[in-house]
Design an enzyme around this catalytic site. Structure first.
Site, PDB file in Angstrom:
ATOM      1  N   MET A  25       4.407   1.170  -4.247  1.00  8.76           N
ATOM      2  CA  MET A  25       5.510   1.602  -5.103  1.00  8.76           C
ATOM      3  C   MET A  25       6.598   0.534  -5.150  1.00  8.76           C
ATOM      4  O   MET A  25       7.140   0.221  -6.217  1.00  8.76           O
ATOM      5  CB  MET A  25       6.083   2.917  -4.559  1.00  8.76           C
ATOM      6  CG  MET A  25       5.085   4.076  -4.539  1.00  8.76           C
ATOM      7  SD  MET A  25       5.732   5.505  -3.606  1.00  8.76           S
ATOM      8  CE  MET A  25       4.245   6.524  -3.495  1.00  8.76           C
ATOM      9  N   SER A  84       0.834  -1.196   0.000  1.00  4.89           N
ATOM     10  CA  SER A  84       0.000   0.000   0.000  1.00  4.89           C
ATOM     11  C   SER A  84       0.867   1.243   0.000  1.00  4.89           C
ATOM     12  O   SER A  84       1.812   1.354   0.795  1.00  4.89           O
ATOM     13  CB  SER A  84      -0.893  -0.005   1.245  1.00  4.89           C
ATOM     14  OG  SER A  84      -1.567   1.224   1.401  1.00  4.89           O
ATOM     15  N   SER A  85       0.576   2.203  -0.883  1.00  6.95           N
ATOM     16  CA  SER A  85       1.284   3.479  -0.945  1.00  6.95           C
ATOM     17  C   SER A  85       2.771   3.227  -1.171  1.00  6.95           C
ATOM     18  O   SER A  85       3.155   2.721  -2.220  1.00  6.95           O
ATOM     19  CB  SER A  85       1.003   4.286   0.325  1.00  6.95           C
ATOM     20  OG  SER A  85       1.432   5.619   0.171  1.00  6.95           O
ATOM     21  N   SER A  86       3.642   3.552  -0.222  1.00  7.72           N
ATOM     22  CA  SER A  86       5.065   3.264  -0.397  1.00  7.72           C
ATOM     23  C   SER A  86       5.283   1.786  -0.688  1.00  7.72           C
ATOM     24  O   SER A  86       6.143   1.417  -1.494  1.00  7.72           O
ATOM     25  CB  SER A  86       5.834   3.679   0.867  1.00  7.72           C
ATOM     26  OG  SER A  86       7.195   3.333   0.768  1.00  7.72           O
ATOM     27  N   HIS A 109      -6.831   8.178  -0.448  1.00 10.79           N
ATOM     28  CA  HIS A 109      -5.598   7.426  -0.190  1.00 10.79           C
ATOM     29  C   HIS A 109      -5.869   6.466   0.969  1.00 10.79           C
ATOM     30  O   HIS A 109      -5.422   6.679   2.100  1.00 10.79           O
ATOM     31  CB  HIS A 109      -4.460   8.392   0.130  1.00 10.79           C
ATOM     32  CG  HIS A 109      -3.105   7.796  -0.058  1.00 10.79           C
ATOM     33  ND1 HIS A 109      -2.562   7.523  -1.293  1.00 10.79           N
ATOM     34  CD2 HIS A 109      -2.167   7.390   0.842  1.00 10.79           C
ATOM     35  CE1 HIS A 109      -1.359   6.998  -1.164  1.00 10.79           C
ATOM     36  NE2 HIS A 109      -1.097   6.905   0.131  1.00 10.79           N
TER      37      HIS A 109
END
Length: 430
Positions: A158, A153-155, A294
């Site tokens: 990525m 998730s998120s970072s 988010h």
């Protein structure tokens, strides 16, 4: 300067919320002695990361491995408690690795997707540490090297794209929630909370430019690429929603696919899915979650990611026999029919597959009725639209598989709880 501090604080708060408080009311897990365990000395660790692992009590001898990664400001234990991956692991018998990032990118605990070391296969930093964790799980628990997957998730989303680019020979598929394409960040200064071009809302490269970045991550690699699932909320402004399209462009170019999806559907209300398939199957699928900010993954999304990976539960000790339930009466010439086979089973559940057959004339839409004995409940279905409850269900075609040529067929699959008894099937076409 005061405005900058306010923006920085807001960004840090939002990312920490994403990393620490996602899906706080996680699924209730079955009673189990399994627990999250910290592992030290797991191998080469240039990223200085922490490792936690969740190993369910019931699992096959060679379980699949899922690496599940948190958002900035989070940790492996926090992502374990706030997401549904461990409860899904209890049902399907796979191992979950929860890495904890320790890199400081303005507010701490972000996975390194910006440094030159992290962008090179075997270059060091967090990617090498994560590979060491996977190797540990394979060595210690017999994890299947042919069933290793990444999600985050998120970072962590990525880093999911990052690991698929750097180690396509290790990971077979990935599911990135609210991520960015591989090599989106130019360097540490381009990472939040600085003035990031990547997440500033103006990032736009051609599909070939994005695809070249992946190909350059492992020059000369000619093997099978991992399949990719992408998730993004339409109201996400922290990691802008338009970066979903950039990620789609990257991975479809890597697979040599058109930018036009081969199918679109809505598996659940508000989940708009685009699929990009080749002759060998779906290589990329992208979910636009209507109205979401988010805040992913939310309820049910971990199970959807695991289904995309193809993890369906501990295999039985012996292959189950294929069973077929013919229609209650022979179909007239040209009408549709349906047949069933059990793909796998485990204590309290099973996976089934139904093939819809056209007769001597083509079908333009179809509906299959499934009648189960008492105690069976369908929990998930793909390649169709499910209605009904209890033991009686109807499955209708979706937009891309309603047309079936004369003497042709199409398939849908499902997961269900219960004994695994074969359903009684009927098939009708408009």
């Amino acid at each position: 300067m005061k405005l900058y501090r306010r923006l920085t604080a807001g960004l840090a708060t939002a990312l920490m919320a994403a990393g620490l408080a996602l899906a706080a009311p996680a699924l209730t897990r079955p009673a189990s002695a399994a627990s999250l365990t910290q592992v030290t000395n797991f191998g080469d660790n240039p990223g200085g990361m922490l490792m936690h692992i969740y190993v369910p009590d019931v699992r096959p001898a060679d379980p699949a491995i899922v690496v599940a990664m948190h958002g900035c400001g989070g940790s492996g234990p926090a992502f374990h408690s706030s997401s549904e991956f461990a409860s899904v692991a209890d049902r399907h018998g796979f191992i979950v690795i929860y890495p904890s990032a320790t890199q400081q990118a303005g507010f701490g605990n972000c996975f390194d997707t910006w440094s030159e070391a992290a962008k090179q296969r075997g270059g060091g930093s967090d990617p090498v540490s994560i590979i060491s964790m996977v190797t540990y799980a394979q060595r210690q628990y017999g994890g299947d090297p042919n069933r290793v997957y990444a999600t985050g998730s998120s970072s962590g989303g990525m880093m999911t794209n990052h690991m698929l680019a750097l180690y396509p020979d290790v990971f077979k598929a990935g599911a990135a929630f609210m991520g960015v394409p591989f090599n989106c960040f130019a360097n540490a200064a381009d990472y939040p909370p600085g003035a990031s071009r990547c997440t500033g809302g103006s990032m736009d490269r051609t599909p070939q430019q994005w695809g070249d970045a992946v190909r350059q991550a492992y020059p000369g690699y000619s093997g099978v690429r991992p399949r990719v699932q992408l998730w993004h909320g339409t109201n996400d402004t922290l990691v802008p929603y338009q970066l979903l399209q950039e990620s789609i462009e990257q991975w479809t170019d890597v697979f040599g696919l058109s930018q036009t999806p081969t199918s679109t559907d809505t598996p659940q209300p508000g989940w708009n899915r685009r699929r990009y398939a080749s002759a060998s199957g779906v290589a990329v699928e992208a979910y636009s979650i209507q109205g979401a900010g988010h805040s992913l993954p939310s309820g049910g999304m971990a199970a959807a990611a695991i289904a995309f990976f193809g993890i369906t539960g501990p295999p039985p000790t012996t292959p189950p026999p294929a069973t077929t339930a013919p229609p209650t009466s022979p179909p007239p010439s040209g009408a549709c029919s349906a047949s069933y086979r059990q793909v796998g089973s485990w204590p309290g559940g099973f996976q089934g597959e139904v093939t819809v057959h056209a007769g001597t004339t083509a079908l333009n839409g179809w509906t299959v009725g499934m009648g189960f004995p008492g105690g069976t409940a369908v929990t998930q279905l793909w390649n169709g639209t499910l209605s009904g409850a209890g033991s009686n269900y109807a499955v209708r075609n979706v937009s891309w598989n309603g047309a079936v040529g004369a003497n042709g067929s199409t398939v849908f699959g499902f997961l269900a709880s219960g004994s695994g008894a074969a359903p009684t099937l009927t098939c009708a076409s408009p």
